[in-house]
Design an enzyme around this catalytic site. Structure first.
Site, short mmCIF file in Angstrom:
data_model
loop_
_atom_site.label_atom_id
_atom_site.label_comp_id
_atom_site.label_asym_id
_atom_site.label_seq_id
_atom_site.Cartn_x
_atom_site.Cartn_y
_atom_site.Cartn_z
N ARG A 137 -10.26 16.34 7.30
CA ARG A 137 -11.04 16.75 6.13
C ARG A 137 -12.40 17.28 6.55
O ARG A 137 -13.01 16.74 7.48
CB ARG A 137 -11.22 15.58 5.15
CG ARG A 137 -9.92 15.04 4.58
CD ARG A 137 -10.18 13.84 3.69
NE ARG A 137 -8.97 13.04 3.52
CZ ARG A 137 -8.97 11.73 3.33
NH1 ARG A 137 -10.10 11.05 3.29
NH2 ARG A 137 -7.83 11.08 3.18
N GLU A 150 -8.45 -5.04 5.13
CA GLU A 150 -8.27 -4.74 3.71
C GLU A 150 -7.10 -5.53 3.11
O GLU A 150 -7.14 -5.91 1.94
CB GLU A 150 -8.06 -3.23 3.52
CG GLU A 150 -9.27 -2.41 3.92
CD GLU A 150 -8.99 -0.93 3.98
OE1 GLU A 150 -9.19 -0.24 2.97
OE2 GLU A 150 -8.57 -0.44 5.06
N GLY A 154 -12.13 6.26 10.37
CA GLY A 154 -10.74 6.40 10.76
C GLY A 154 -10.36 7.85 10.59
O GLY A 154 -11.17 8.75 10.79
N ASN A 155 -9.12 8.13 10.19
CA ASN A 155 -8.77 9.51 9.85
C ASN A 155 -9.55 9.94 8.61
O ASN A 155 -9.93 11.09 8.46
CB ASN A 155 -7.27 9.66 9.63
CG ASN A 155 -6.85 11.12 9.64
OD1 ASN A 155 -7.23 11.88 10.51
ND2 ASN A 155 -6.06 11.51 8.66
N HIS A 171 -12.68 3.33 0.12
CA HIS A 171 -12.78 2.31 1.18
C HIS A 171 -13.53 1.07 0.71
O HIS A 171 -14.09 0.33 1.53
CB HIS A 171 -13.48 2.88 2.44
CG HIS A 171 -12.74 3.98 3.12
ND1 HIS A 171 -13.38 5.07 3.70
CD2 HIS A 171 -11.41 4.17 3.33
CE1 HIS A 171 -12.47 5.88 4.22
NE2 HIS A 171 -11.28 5.35 4.02
N ASN A 181 0.87 -1.16 0.00
CA ASN A 181 0.00 0.00 0.00
C ASN A 181 0.91 1.22 0.00
O ASN A 181 1.45 1.60 1.04
CB ASN A 181 -0.91 -0.02 1.23
CG ASN A 181 -1.87 1.16 1.27
OD1 ASN A 181 -1.80 2.08 0.46
ND2 ASN A 181 -2.75 1.16 2.26
N ILE A 190 -11.58 4.27 14.41
CA ILE A 190 -12.56 4.88 15.30
C ILE A 190 -13.75 3.96 15.48
O ILE A 190 -14.24 3.75 16.60
CB ILE A 190 -13.00 6.25 14.76
CG1 ILE A 190 -11.83 7.24 14.76
CG2 ILE A 190 -14.16 6.81 15.57
CD1 ILE A 190 -12.15 8.57 14.09
N GLY A 191 -14.24 3.41 14.38
CA GLY A 191 -15.42 2.56 14.44
C GLY A 191 -15.24 1.34 15.32
O GLY A 191 -16.17 0.90 16.00
N GLU A 192 -14.03 0.80 15.36
CA GLU A 192 -13.75 -0.40 16.14
C GLU A 192 -13.44 -0.10 17.60
O GLU A 192 -13.62 -0.97 18.46
CB GLU A 192 -12.57 -1.16 15.52
CG GLU A 192 -12.87 -1.73 14.14
CD GLU A 192 -11.62 -2.19 13.40
OE1 GLU A 192 -10.65 -2.59 14.10
OE2 GLU A 192 -11.60 -2.15 12.16
N CYS A 205 -8.98 11.00 17.47
CA CYS A 205 -10.24 10.88 18.21
C CYS A 205 -10.00 10.61 19.70
O CYS A 205 -10.74 11.10 20.56
CB CYS A 205 -11.09 9.77 17.59
SG CYS A 205 -12.77 9.71 18.21
N ARG A 215 -2.61 -2.15 -3.41
CA ARG A 215 -3.77 -1.30 -3.22
C ARG A 215 -3.63 -0.10 -4.16
O ARG A 215 -2.63 0.62 -4.12
CB ARG A 215 -3.85 -0.80 -1.78
CG ARG A 215 -5.05 0.14 -1.55
CD ARG A 215 -4.88 0.96 -0.30
NE ARG A 215 -6.02 1.84 -0.11
CZ ARG A 215 -5.95 3.03 0.47
NH1 ARG A 215 -4.77 3.49 0.89
NH2 ARG A 215 -7.02 3.77 0.63
#
Length: 404
Positions: A244, A389, A213-214, A183, A15, A335-337, A287, A94
């Site tokens: 962003r 991913e 995430g970011n 994503h 990546n 963040i979600g996790e 976060c 990627r």
């Protein structure tokens, strides 16, 4: 005679960013990670490679100014020294933007490279870096199939009503101006895992996936296919993110240029690097830092979290229009996790969808206990599913390599 165990089939996953190179070798049959690492500060002062192998962390220093080719050369040397090369069957890359050229992962040839180059105008910060990684890997691993896996491919199933902007149609026809989404590998992976969790075929399942995430995006997944997503022509559109802004009034451009004398470059820097959680909180794009400040009573930090969650909840609710029926809401990404605070704030605002947060399960999900964070009696489930991913890239690369 007893059956002989099959040889391991490993895939090197790359990546490549403008000044970094994330890498991993995964077993394509078990998803086990063999080695992983990050080359950072490439092309600048004190570049280095950090990696983890057999449970231990290591670091390699590169000479000042050395970039991607040198990093991959060092990676090749590392792979050879650890005797990992013999089991490699492919290199998976990627690639951020595939435009309308690619609806699935592909074996890289001259035509694919040309298409990625042409799409670079849509992702000037990403595709040129991806190409650097591909060409360096082609030189280093001459005999291995090289496979491109695109962030945008999963979203190519979106209908025109979802991906077209209300602009002169010629901009789409002649220049490809439309929503592409990103994503994709993450949304694809967690949808498959969610279908297993609810014990329902993916092609009969409806999910809303929030990759946080970011960078952040939401995807509406109907019968296993992406039908809408929040990121657009670029990864700037949509949700509030780390640095962003997400979606804004396009009239802001005129205000900034005419009233404040901003240049195009300054506006781009403002919206991509100085906005989002960082811009509102004036503290950080992390976060965790903002949550700690909010708990300590910092009102701007609390406001940043509230805006982040409100915009996210509003976007999730909007995707009930294309879906009509929802099996589960999925949280994934850093963040979600890990943020039980954000998950609870969002779920609380979505109670009308039949969601009711289970505080204990939500808290436990922070410690790697992925699964359902709503009460079993809920009509709709909310799930925490760690994304992977790299595994999607390794799997696709292995499948394509075997076809050669």
């Amino acid at each position: 005679m007893p059956m002989q165990p099959s040889s391991p089939q490993h895939v090197l996953v790359l990546n490549c960013g403008s000044s970094s190179l994330k890498f991993a070798i995964l077993d394509a049959t078990t998803s086990a990670e063999i080695i992983s690492g990050l080359a950072e500060r490439l092309g600048s002062h004190s570049p280095l490679i950090k990696y983890k192998f057999q449970g231990e962390k290591h670091q390699l220093e590169l000479a000042d100014g050395q970039a991607h080719a040198a990093a991959i050369a060092s990676l090749v040397q590392l792979i050879n020294e650890q005797h990992l090369a013999s089991h490699l069957i492919a290199v998976g890359h990627r690639v951020v933007h595939g435009g309308e050229h690619f609806t699935e992962s592909v074996l890289i040839d001259d035509n694919v490279l040309s298409a990625i180059e042409k799409t670079a105008a849509l992702a000037p910060l990403h595709n040129p870096a991806n190409l650097l990684g591909i060409r360096a890997a082609q030189h280093a691993f001459v005999t291995l199939p090289q496979v491109a896996v695109f962030d945008t491919a999963f979203h190519q199933s979106m209908p025109k009503v979802a991906y077209l902007y209300a602009l002169p149609y010629s901009l789409y026809r002649e220049h490809g101006v439309r929503r592409y989404g990103f994503h994709g590998t993450s949304h694809y992976y967690v949808a498959g895992e969610a279908a297993k969790f609810i014990k329902k075929p993916l092609l009969e399942s409806n999910f809303i996936s929030a990759h946080l995430g970011n960078g952040c995006s939401v995807c509406a997944i109907k019968n296993g296919k992406s039908v809408d997503t929040s990121m657009g022509l670029t990864p700037l559109e949509g949700l509030v993110m780390g640095t962003r802004s997400g979606s804004i009034d396009p009239g802001l451009f005129t205000f900034l240029t005419q009233q404040l004398n901003y240049s195009v470059e300054q506006i781009d820097d403002l919206l991509n690097k100085k906005s989002g959680l960082l811009g509102i909180s004036e503290l950080s794009n992390d976060c965790r830092t903002i949550e700690e400040a909010a708990v300590a009573g910092n009102q701007q930090a609390l406001l940043a979290l509230d805006i982040f969650c409100y915009r996210l909840a509003k976007q999730i609710a909007a995707y009930m229009v294309p879906l009509q029926r929802l099996d589960a809401l999925i949280f994934t990404g850093g963040i979600g996790e890990n943020s039980d605070i954000i998950r609870e704030k969002v779920i609380t605002q979505l109670g009308f969808l039949g969601l009711n947060c289970d505080p204990q399960a939500n808290l436990q999900a922070r410690f790697g206990n992925a699964g359902m964070i709503t009460k079993p009696s809920n009509t709709v489930s909310a799930l925490v599913i760690p994304t992977n991913e790299e595994w999607v890239i390794a799997h696709d690369a292995a499948v394509i390599a075997k076809e050669q």
